[in-house]
Design an enzyme around this catalytic site. Structure first.
Site, mmCIF file in Angstrom:
data_model
loop_
_atom_site.group_PDB
_atom_site.id
_atom_site.type_symbol
_atom_site.label_atom_id
_atom_site.label_comp_id
_atom_site.label_asym_id
_atom_site.label_seq_id
_atom_site.Cartn_x
_atom_site.Cartn_y
_atom_site.Cartn_z
ATOM 1 C CG ASP A 82 -71.837 18.903 22.559
ATOM 2 O OD1 ASP A 82 -72.479 18.075 21.878
ATOM 3 O OD2 ASP A 82 -71.711 20.098 22.270
ATOM 4 C CD GLN A 87 -52.658 13.014 3.176
ATOM 5 O OE1 GLN A 87 -51.757 13.454 3.901
ATOM 6 N NE2 GLN A 87 -53.764 13.711 2.874
ATOM 7 C CG PHE A 115 -51.480 11.672 12.894
ATOM 8 C CD1 PHE A 115 -51.868 10.358 13.129
ATOM 9 C CD2 PHE A 115 -52.410 12.557 12.364
ATOM 10 C CE1 PHE A 115 -53.155 9.947 12.867
ATOM 11 C CE2 PHE A 115 -53.707 12.141 12.096
ATOM 12 C CZ PHE A 115 -54.073 10.839 12.347
ATOM 13 N NE ARG A 128 -56.690 6.524 8.003
ATOM 14 C CZ ARG A 128 -57.439 5.440 8.224
ATOM 15 N NH1 ARG A 128 -58.178 5.380 9.286
ATOM 16 N NH2 ARG A 128 -57.441 4.448 7.384
ATOM 17 C CD GLU A 147 -56.254 11.677 20.798
ATOM 18 O OE1 GLU A 147 -55.443 12.627 20.717
ATOM 19 O OE2 GLU A 147 -57.419 11.742 20.392
#
Lengths: 729, 605
Positions: A349, A425, A422, A427, A390
């Site tokens: 992966d 909806q 965040f 984003r 992030e």
């Protein structure tokens, strides 16, 4: 989302004794790995077991050693006959010495197997500690629970586990989310998140719930769980011989048969010489030598048959399982470990294996009059409250680029700022300061929509820039400041350090690596090239994975893969080596033939090496065992005929003291080489990824040539020792 | 000294390459036969077969060939072409001879010119000499088809036909013509009666007239050609290729010596070509060449470069012997000194040699004839120096240096499978050969084929050394007598057929089969059984291996795969062969040639 949550939990400090305990356990385990192979308690258990294993019905399972046992009994009968007054050409002391050393040969062999089993048991015991009986709260009716012992649980029972309780058995969460301390089995102190319905719904008995309440459906009744099966496997209780072990046993049995023919035929041949020497010397009866002495011929047989590998074969197999277990891999069968050595293709992966789990900010691309510094500051402000990797990586990048420490970064925040979280909806996430300044960062289209909504200007080149970033396999985030676009933050997949070297190593081992990712083909290609994998599957669906595996297998390749989700189950089942992550679903664990307790995706590489080591150790010790015979011949043959054909003396190139000392030295060497090689059998011959030809040359030199030379030295030394200790006439 | 072996090696390789390519062309069926030959081929072609059907066809054909052969020999007095009225042969000798020629061995307990009619020579001997190498070749070709993964193993009868008609017949005609040109007789007339120079040298007849000398002759060239080409080795005359009618000159000696290894070398080229993997064949060739050269060099070094020890001065020696009756438990055994004989030994050991071939011709031939399973001889192996006699023994024990037509390479493949298994494990993978995994079933069959050889040599040798069967039939005492017994069974089990000689193993005609011939009968029967088992088990088992490998999926080649076409693997093969050979036969070698070499020579009081 799940990953984010998990990272959040991981970040949380975990107090109390459980963390301490886990660390201690982990240290213990490491220590046990380092601890000598001959720890006293293991030795004691193995010693007794090696006597028990003398029982013919047990010994029979190892044909080579069974022959030794029968031979030992035969020499003992001859010894007994001599004790009762039967005349013989050899001394009683010699016969007794032979008896003892032949018996020791069998015992050493049994000891090797018993020690490997004891080590497995010790390992299993540490696992079993987690299997202690715990109270379980079984759901009866809708909301009622009753307390039962964990050992009384059956498949299909549902139990409630709350904060601080131990999960009573293997199962699947059907309700709730919890952070679970799995250190008992993995040794890893950081807790992990397990929740119903996803790919992380599997829980293992013996692990502890740290927070929240979950309802678990038990999927394995007591004694039938994964761990229980594994424990039995390492303990040798249900040891099945692997295909290669069977093939090798056949070869060893055939060699035993050949040497039996050689030895049996030697008696009449020696007799012939004794008779003609009677004529030649004018003696009244045949000139006897050890060549027609049955106990000596038994000694010759035992020296010739491949006792070294015969003694260690079972131990090598058990040790292979044990090594897998030490790497925190539960193999469902020895065959699975063995097959791993043959794997041609690895499916890995992308996320977590090739790249560090998440994307990281790598670049600020300002626009519309902003400087990179401004943009960075804005992005960092918007990310302070964002605890996703992030978000953190944006703050880190800003700090790194400006040289600001994290405490100084706190000062950037306007007082009274309100964080916008965040959501799926919007984003976007960001910060609203008390003076009404709004800073947002988020997905490109969401931010563009946000700007347009506030009647801001969207420069013409933005879309192009966004596409360009996406095109090279990175993710663009837009940052806006009060309705004005400030620039782009580039998030990129970051390769784990050293992956290129690792793939190169795999390539030298003869393995192809295939990256599996949900990314679009363009991104996938870019990352595959960076990482240096041989192939990739982009936009991988479970069907695509399964299809790829089937295609590889159709061309004769063996495929290994790792997976965790229920939708990985078909591919795991199809793969020749399917490693399920312990964090994965029960379905995945059932489908694979190994479970990785650490849920570490790079573990596949280790699995392959363990498999290769297993086969190599067998090959090396077999070669050693057979090449040893040459020196034994040079010790024994001149000794056999010394009394009859004195002119064969020049063949005695080792200049051994006497005929009987030569034979005893060979027998003693043959016996003590077994315990001396136990460490090699248990640790395995070192594997180096240098390609088959170089590996063969290396092993041939060490085990082939070494096998020819070592016994010459060993036998001579033993002979000298016997003489200097006056143990031999 | 070294010119002869070098000449033979070089010219063989030069000739073997085109011949091997021709053979692969033949056996892959890429030729277009003339119409009448094609018609026959169509009649016998019953379609492609799997390994079991192929093996059954092979066995059925061999049973039939045995029965026909047995009948021809048993009916010899009633059959035509018997100008010298050869009589009925002893039953045990018929059994042995039938087995011997069925198995491409040509071990002879009879002497051709004494015991066989022309009919027997041509229709039994010559016929068997053509079909048996072709049977071996057919088995090899089937195995190659299995190894390369064909869907079937081909058809036995077609392969047999191709071997006889397209390979051995044309090749034999060429060689026979060359032999006739070299002076080998080819006639169906009876023995020639020659008046001796010294009247009455052959005795007087009833009327008091001098008897003429009866000189045996016959269709020699035809038989010698196929005898050499097909690794047959059964001589037309008892003296085999030492006889001036079989091998008249140095030139025919080079030609026939070359013919011994020609087809066995060419089959390597065929193997590489048919597999499409020439390097695989090159490595095998290299290993065989090293072993073959070693036996030749060993033989020459200990025979042509060493004097005959029995004729050389030897000092008196004392050996300490255990003797409880003597004071100190030891007494000295004295080997008295030996006075050298006034013989020029500068040319090495000349006993039992035909000097018209040159000094090294004997040991060179001895090595080649036992490297392959040929078994023809041009010198007396019994008379080789003891250690030189080890060279032919080693050739037969390993039985895979060039080897018999077809079967030599099959035997080699057994060693190869064992080598692949051990080396394969040592690189950390399940062993594989040509991309096919070698697993329990293959190893079981390989080890079965492997252990037949030591069992069939050491077992009977042991039996005969302690019974009158062996002890009463050796012409020499002690270690040399042991070598004679050992050699005979080695020769039988290797399907070689050469004789160390010095063994009284001939029963003769039925009329001679008296009570005292029991040991000779024992030799016939024991060797016959060994011949059959050692021929067919090592053919059928590898066929089964090939069949099982053919059914497996081909594993792709990676850098982690054991390569079987490298120098390293060549060493693995060499090591495997030498080690396994040494471990199995070292005790016998020590009691035979080595004990003879180290002990008193000549032996006895």
């Amino acid at each position: 989302m799940l990953m984010q949550q998990e990272m959040m939990y991981r970040g949380m400090p975990i107090g109390g004794p459980s963390a301490e305990e886990a660390r201690q356990r982990k240290l213990d385990r490491r220590a046990s790995r380092r601890a000598g192979l001959f720890a006293p308690e293991l030795l004691k258990a193995a010693l007794w077991q090696s006597v028990v294993m003398l029982r013919p019905d047990i010994q029979w399972k190892n044909p080579v050693m069974f022959v030794v046992e029968v031979g030992t009994v035969l020499t003992m009968i001859f010894t007994a006959a001599q004790l009762m007054g039967h005349a013989s050409q050899v001394s009683l002391g010699y016969l007794i010495a032979l008896d003892v050393w032949l018996l020791l040969t069998v015992l050493f062999a049994n000891f090797a197997t018993a020690l490997a089993e004891a080590r497995g048991k010790a390992q299993a015991d540490s696992l079993r500690k987690t299997r202690r009986e715990t109270p379980a709260f079984r759901l009866v009716g809708h909301d009622q629970t009753e307390e039962v012992a964990s050992t009384d649980l059956k498949t299909g029972d549902t139990v409630v586990v709350e904060t601080g309780q131990v999960i009573p058995g293997d199962g699947e969460i059907i309700e709730g989310v919890a952070s679970v301390d799995e250190s008992a089995i993995t040794g890893e102190s950081a807790p992990v998140v397990r929740e119903a319905g996803g790919d992380r719904s599997g829980v293992t008995g013996g692990t502890r719930v740290l927070s929240d309440r979950i309802v678990v459906r038990i999927t394995a009744s007591a004694g039938q769980s994964f761990l229980d099966k594994m424990i039995k496997l390492v303990e040798g209780a249900i040891r099945q011989r692997t295909p290669n072990e069977i093939a090798l046993s056949l070869v060893l049995s055939a060699f035993t048969l050949i040497f039996l023919i050689v030895t049996v035929a030697l008696w009449p041949m020696a007799r012939y010489a004794e008779v003609y020497m009677q004529d030649y010397t004018g003696a009244t009866e045949p000139v006897r030598s050890l060549g027609t002495d049955i106990p000596t011929l038994v000694a010759l047989l035992v020296c010739l048959i491949p006792t070294t590998i015969g003694a260690l074969l079972a131990a090598i197999g058990i040790a292979g399982m044990d090594r897998a277990l030490r790497a925190n891999i539960l193999a469902k069968s020895g065959k699975a470990v063995e097959v791993a050595g043959d794997v041609d293709t690895l499916l890995l992966d992308k996320t977590g294996t090739i790249t560090v789990g998440n994307r990281r900010a790598t670049q600020f691309l300002p626009m519309d009059g902003y400087t990179a510094h401004d943009l960075g500051q804005l992005a960092a402000m918007a990310s302070f409250a964002d605890l996703t990797p992030e978000g953190k990586s944006i703050v880190e990048l800003y700090g790194r680029e400006t040289g600001t420490s994290s405490t100084a970064l706190e000062g950037l925040l306007p007082p009274g700022a309100r964080f916008i979280e965040f959501t799926a909806q919007t984003r976007m996430s960001g910060v609203d300061s008390a003076d009404g300044r709004q800073v947002r960062k988020g997905a490109a289209d969401a931010v563009v929509a946000h700007v347009q909504q506030r009647n801001g200007q969207v420069p013409a080149g933005v879309q192009k820039q966004v596409d360009a970033v996406a095109g090279r396999g990175a993710t663009p985030l837009l940052v806006c400041d009060c309705g004005r676009l400030a620039g782009l933050v580039v998030l990129e997949d970051v390769l784990k350090p050293g992956m290129r070297d690792r793939f190169e190593r795999l390539r030298r081992m003869g393995l192809r690596t295939v990256m599996v990712t949900g990314d679009n083909p363009l991104t996938a290609k870019a990352i595959a090239e960076q990482a240096g994998v041989d192939d990739y599957i982009a936009q991988a669906t479970p069907e695509a994975k399964l299809g790829y595996i089937r295609k590889e297998q159709a061309s004769g390749k063996l495929v290994a893969m790792m997976g965790d989700g229920t939708n990985d189950a078909p591919a795991l089942a199809q793969a020749d080596v399917g490693v399920a992550m312990n964090s994965g679903t029960q379905a995945a664990k059932e489908a694979g033939n190994m479970v990785d307790l650490d849920s570490d995706p790079t573990k596949l590489i280790e699995v392959v090496e363990i498999g290769k080591q297993l086969l190599m150790t067998r090959g090396a010790l077999t070669t050693f065992s057979i090449t040893n015979d040459l020196a034994k011949y040079f010790a024994i043959i001149p000794a056999l005929f010394a009394a009859t054909l004195p002119w064969l003396k020049p063949l005695d190139i080792m200049h051994l003291h006497s005929a009987t000392s030569a034979i005893l030295s060979a027998v003693i060497f043959n016996a003590i080489i077994i315990p001396m090689l136990i460490p090699i059998a248990l640790k395995g011959v070192q594997y180096r990824p240098v390609g088959a030809d170089a590996l063969l040359r290396r092993n041939l030199l060490i085990w082939g040539l070494g096998g020819v030379i070592v016994p010459f030295i060993g036998i001579k030394l033993i002979d000298m020792a016997l003489v200097s200790l006056h143990l031999i006439a | 000294m070294w010119t002869l072996p070098l000449l033979v090696f070089v010219s063989t390789v030069v000739l073997a390459i085109p011949l091997g390519l021709y053979m692969s062309w033949i056996f892959d069926g890429r030729y277009r036969a003339p119409r009448w030959l094609h018609w026959v081929e169509e009649q016998i072609d019953v379609g492609p077969r799997n390994w079991k059907q192929y093996a059954v066809a092979l066995l059925v054909f061999n049973v039939a060939a045995f029965l026909v052969g047995f009948a021809i020999l048993a009916l010899q007095p009633l059959l035509p072409l018997n100008p010298d009225n050869k009589g009925m042969l002893a039953p045990s000798m018929i059994f042995h001879t039938a087995c011997s020629f069925l198995t491409n061995t040509n071990q002879q307990h009879y002497a051709g010119e004494v015991h066989l009619s022309y009919f027997s020579q041509l229709l039994f001997i010559c016929w068997k000499m053509f079909i048996t190498p072709s049977i071996g070749l057919a088995a090899l070709v089937a195995i190659i088809r299995g190894l390369r993964g064909d869907s079937h193993m081909g058809n036995f009868y077609v392969d047999l036909w191709r071997g006889v008609v397209y390979l051995f017949l044309p090749l034999s005609v060429v060689v026979a013509v060359l032999l006739i040109a070299g002076g080998v007789p080819m006639t169906l007339e009876g023995n020639a009666a020659v008046a001796t120079l010294e009247p009455g040298a052959m005795g007087m007849d009833g009327q008091g007239a001098a008897k003429p000398q009866e000189v045996a002759r016959g269709p020699v060239a035809a038989i010698v050609a196929i005898k050499q080409l097909g690794t047959n080795g059964g001589g037309y005359f008892g003296a085999n290729s030492a006889h001036p009618f079989e091998n008249p000159s140095a030139w025919t000696n080079v030609l026939t010596c070359l013919c011994i290894i020609l087809v066995p070398v060419a089959q390597l080229v065929m193997f590489g070509r048919m597999l499409g993997k020439l390097t695989q064949a090159v490595i095998i060739f290299g290993v065989m060449l090293v072993l073959s050269a070693a036996t030749v060099v060993w033989g020459i070094s200990y025979d042509s470069l060493q004097p005959n020890p029995a004729l050389t001065v030897q000092a008196s020696r004392d050996y300490a012997m255990v003797d409880p009756a003597s004071p100190g438990g030891r007494r000295l055994l004295n080997v008295p000194d030996l006075v050298g004989l006034p013989v020029d030994q500068s040319l090495g050991n000349l006993e039992g040699k035909e000097l018209r071939f040159g000094t090294s011709a004997g040991p060179t031939w001895a090595a080649f004839t036992t490297n392959t399973s040929n078994g023809s001889v041009n010198c007396m192996h019994d008379s080789l120096n003891p250690l030189a006699g080890l060279a032919p023994l080693v050739g037969m024990w390993l039985n895979c240096i060039w080897g018999g037509v077809g079967v030599g390479l099959i035997n080699f493949l057994i060693y190869l499978v064992v080598g692949v298994f051990l080396a394969g494990l040592m690189v950390g993978r399940t062993p594989e050969y040509l991309g096919k995994k070698v697993e329990a079933r293959e190893m079981k069959l390989a080890m079965l084929a492997f252990l037949i050889h030591p069992l069939m040599i050491l077992g009977p040798t042991g039996l005969f050394t302690v019974t009158d069967w062996g002890v009463k039939t050796t012409n020499n005492p002690a270690a040399h007598g042991f070598s004679e017994i050992l050699y005979e069974f080695s020769s039988a089990s290797a399907n070689n057929g050469s004789g160390f000689e010095g063994l009284a193993d001939t029963v003769g005609f039925a009329a001679d089969d008296k009570e005292e011939k029991v040991p000779q009968r024992a030799w016939d029967i024991a060797c016959g059984i060994v011949l059959i088992i050692s021929r067919f088990v090592p053919i059928i088992a590898p066929l089964a291996i090939a069949g099982s490998l053919a059914a497996k999926k081909r594993v792709p080649f990676t850098s982690g795969t054991l390569r079987t076409d490298t120098l390293t693997f060549g060493f693995v093969l060499l090591g495997t062969i030498l080690l396994l050979g040494a471990l199995t036969f070292l005790p016998a070698a020590v009691l035979g040639p080595i004990a003879e070499h180290l002990g008193p020579l000549p032996f006895g009081n």
